[in-house]
Scaffold this motif. Structure first.
Motif, PDB file in Angstrom:
ATOM      1  N   PHE A  55       0.817  -1.202   0.000  1.00 18.92           N
ATOM      2  CA  PHE A  55       0.000   0.000   0.000  1.00 18.92           C
ATOM      3  C   PHE A  55       0.859   1.264   0.000  1.00 18.92           C
ATOM      4  O   PHE A  55       1.982   1.250   0.485  1.00 18.92           O
ATOM      5  N   VAL A  56       0.297   2.332  -0.550  1.00 19.23           N
ATOM      6  CA  VAL A  56       0.896   3.661  -0.463  1.00 19.23           C
ATOM      7  C   VAL A  56      -0.086   4.557   0.283  1.00 19.23           C
ATOM      8  O   VAL A  56      -1.257   4.213   0.447  1.00 19.23           O
ATOM      9  N   MET A  57       0.391   5.701   0.740  1.00 21.76           N
ATOM     10  CA  MET A  57      -0.449   6.666   1.446  1.00 21.76           C
ATOM     11  C   MET A  57      -0.809   7.780   0.480  1.00 21.76           C
ATOM     12  O   MET A  57       0.082   8.478  -0.014  1.00 21.76           O
ATOM     13  N   ARG A  58      -2.086   7.932   0.212  1.00 20.26           N
ATOM     14  CA  ARG A  58      -2.514   9.035  -0.647  1.00 20.26           C
ATOM     15  C   ARG A  58      -2.448  10.325   0.153  1.00 20.26           C
ATOM     16  O   ARG A  58      -2.949  10.405   1.274  1.00 20.26           O
ATOM     17  N   LEU A  59      -1.809  11.333  -0.434  1.00 24.07           N
ATOM     18  CA  LEU A  59      -1.702  12.629   0.222  1.00 24.07           C
ATOM     19  C   LEU A  59      -2.910  13.485  -0.155  1.00 24.07           C
ATOM     20  O   LEU A  59      -3.426  13.380  -1.267  1.00 24.07           O
ATOM     21  N   PRO A  60      -3.351  14.336   0.765  1.00 21.69           N
ATOM     22  CA  PRO A  60      -4.419  15.270   0.390  1.00 21.69           C
ATOM     23  C   PRO A  60      -3.952  16.095  -0.813  1.00 21.69           C
ATOM     24  O   PRO A  60      -2.758  16.347  -0.971  1.00 21.69           O
ATOM     25  N   THR A  61      -4.877  16.508  -1.641  1.00 22.41           N
ATOM     26  CA  THR A  61      -4.525  17.241  -2.854  1.00 22.41           C
ATOM     27  C   THR A  61      -3.677  18.459  -2.514  1.00 22.41           C
ATOM     28  O   THR A  61      -4.134  19.360  -1.818  1.00 22.41           O
ATOM     29  N   PRO A  62      -2.418  18.462  -2.975  1.00 24.89           N
ATOM     30  CA  PRO A  62      -1.542  19.603  -2.669  1.00 24.89           C
ATOM     31  C   PRO A  62      -1.865  20.794  -3.566  1.00 24.89           C
ATOM     32  O   PRO A  62      -2.523  20.642  -4.601  1.00 24.89           O
ATOM     33  N   GLY A  63      -1.355  21.941  -3.191  1.00 22.99           N
ATOM     34  CA  GLY A  63      -1.531  23.140  -4.006  1.00 22.99           C
ATOM     35  C   GLY A  63      -0.766  23.040  -5.310  1.00 22.99           C
ATOM     36  O   GLY A  63       0.130  22.213  -5.477  1.00 22.99           O
ATOM     37  N   GLN A  64      -1.115  23.920  -6.249  1.00 26.77           N
ATOM     38  CA  GLN A  64      -0.477  23.907  -7.572  1.00 26.77           C
ATOM     39  C   GLN A  64       1.024  24.170  -7.487  1.00 26.77           C
ATOM     40  O   GLN A  64       1.806  23.545  -8.207  1.00 26.77           O
TER      41      GLN A  64
END
Length: 160
Positions: A98-107
């Protein structure tokens, strides 16, 4: 023979990773190139099965698996651990499946990372309240670094 002082901490599974708090930002200092940051922590115990000790053990399993070092030491390069796919970003935190999905980062963060910029990955052992703003995160970082409860490593995006 195994050294009795040697210990192995298990890499936590996806349920633990999903309970982690994650912040991302870019720091552009006046004298240095910009650096993207990922801060991983955990909220205080919320479930009956969680304790401060079990949460710290899970975080330390991630620290060990990614070969992070105490923040007071030289920050090691820990390999390309970030995976991007369109707007999604995930962290290979050392789990075999498994990998850890990161919250959507800024542009700005995403542009920096996709262009091959370095990312300072930090795990903090003290509880982080979800939704902490920039001032709270800055104070948190100062505290955990000063008390030896922060672990860091430098990473980049994984190229296929």
């Amino acid at each position: 023979m195994t050294d009795p002082a040697l210990s192995f901490r298990a890499v936590p599974g996806p349920a633990f990773a999903a309970g982690c708090t994650v912040s991302t930002w870019v720091h552009a200092g006046a004298l240095a190139e910009p650096v993207a940051y990922v801060l991983i922590g955990h909220a205080p115990p919320r479930r009956a099965s969680e304790t401060a000790e079990s949460i710290e053990a899970g975080l330390m399993g991630m620290v060990d698996a990614m070969r992070l070092r105490p923040a007071a030491e030289r920050v090691p390069i820990v390999g390309a651990r970030l995976v991007t796919n369109g707007p999604l970003v995930a962290l290979d935190y050392g789990h075999p499946r498994f990998v850890m999905r990161l919250p959507t980062p800024g542009q700005e963060w995403r542009r920096h990372v996709v262009a091959g910029g370095m990312v300072c990955l930090t795990i903090g052992l003290d509880p982080v309240p979800p939704g902490a703003g920039p001032d709270a995160v800055e104070a948190y970082l100062a505290r955990i670094v000063a008390t030896g409860r922060a672990y860091m490593g430098a990473t980049t995006v994984r190229r296929s």
